[in-house]
Design an enzyme around this catalytic site. Structure first.
Site, PDB file in Angstrom:
ATOM      1  N   ASP A  81      -6.304  -6.236  -5.732  1.00  0.00           N
ATOM      2  CA  ASP A  81      -5.517  -7.006  -6.699  1.00  0.00           C
ATOM      3  C   ASP A  81      -4.119  -6.414  -6.851  1.00  0.00           C
ATOM      4  OD1 ASP A  81      -5.533  -4.924  -8.607  1.00  0.00           O
ATOM      5  OD2 ASP A  81      -7.215  -5.786  -9.702  1.00  0.00           O
ATOM      6  N   PHE A  92      -7.262   0.394   3.125  1.00  0.00           N
ATOM      7  CA  PHE A  92      -8.223   0.962   4.079  1.00  0.00           C
ATOM      8  C   PHE A  92      -9.268  -0.089   4.450  1.00  0.00           C
ATOM      9  CE2 PHE A  92      -6.489   4.673   2.029  1.00  0.00           C
ATOM     10  CZ  PHE A  92      -6.461   5.629   3.030  1.00  0.00           C
TER      11      PHE A  92
END
Length: 143
Positions: A81, A92
């Site tokens: 977000d 990642f």
């Protein structure tokens, strides 16, 4: 819409939107990662972004990721977000290896799209929905 992006390596291929092919954008491994069957790794994607307020990124494997590298994304789909926007908030890819593999820097391993947050919902309890039953499970309609 403009998205501010920080790259963690000068050697990273820059993100680009490929007009007319898809509205998903490929993400690449930022470094070489070697995994043995059964190992888990957070593969750095070499980017941090400042998403606009009210938006989130959905990160999923590319359709060829498992075929090419033998890895799956452990959370099936990642949601990032707009609050994850600091200088060190690198993205990642949580990978689990189903065979021995090597992912090289700049290999395209996943993709993302930017989505608007779901609007606020209100749930109303009902004894009946007033619709006929479709029957079955899923799209087959059979039990």
């Amino acid at each position: 819409m403009k998205i501010r992006i920080k790259y963690f390596s000068e050697n990273m291929e820059r993100l680009r939107y490929i007009d007319g092919k898809s509205d998903w954008i490929d993400l690449r491994a930022a470094e070489e990662v070697e995994l043995k069957k059964g190992e888990f790794a957070l593969i750095p994607l070499g980017v941090a972004m400042e998403l606009p307020a009210g938006y989130e990124a959905h990160v999923v494997p590319r359709s060829s990721t498992f075929k090419n590298f033998g890895i799956i994304q452990t959370n099936s789909m990642g949601v990032i977000d707009e609050t994850y926007c600091g200088d060190n908030d690198q993205w990642f890819f949580p990978a689990y290896a189903l065979r021995d593999t090597v992912i090289h820097a700049n290999d395209r391993i996943c993709q993302f799209r930017i989505m608007e947050h779901q609007p606020a919902l209100e749930f109303e309890e009902a004894d009946s929905l007033g619709n006929s039953d479709r029957g079955g499970h899923g799209s087959t309609g059979t039990r």
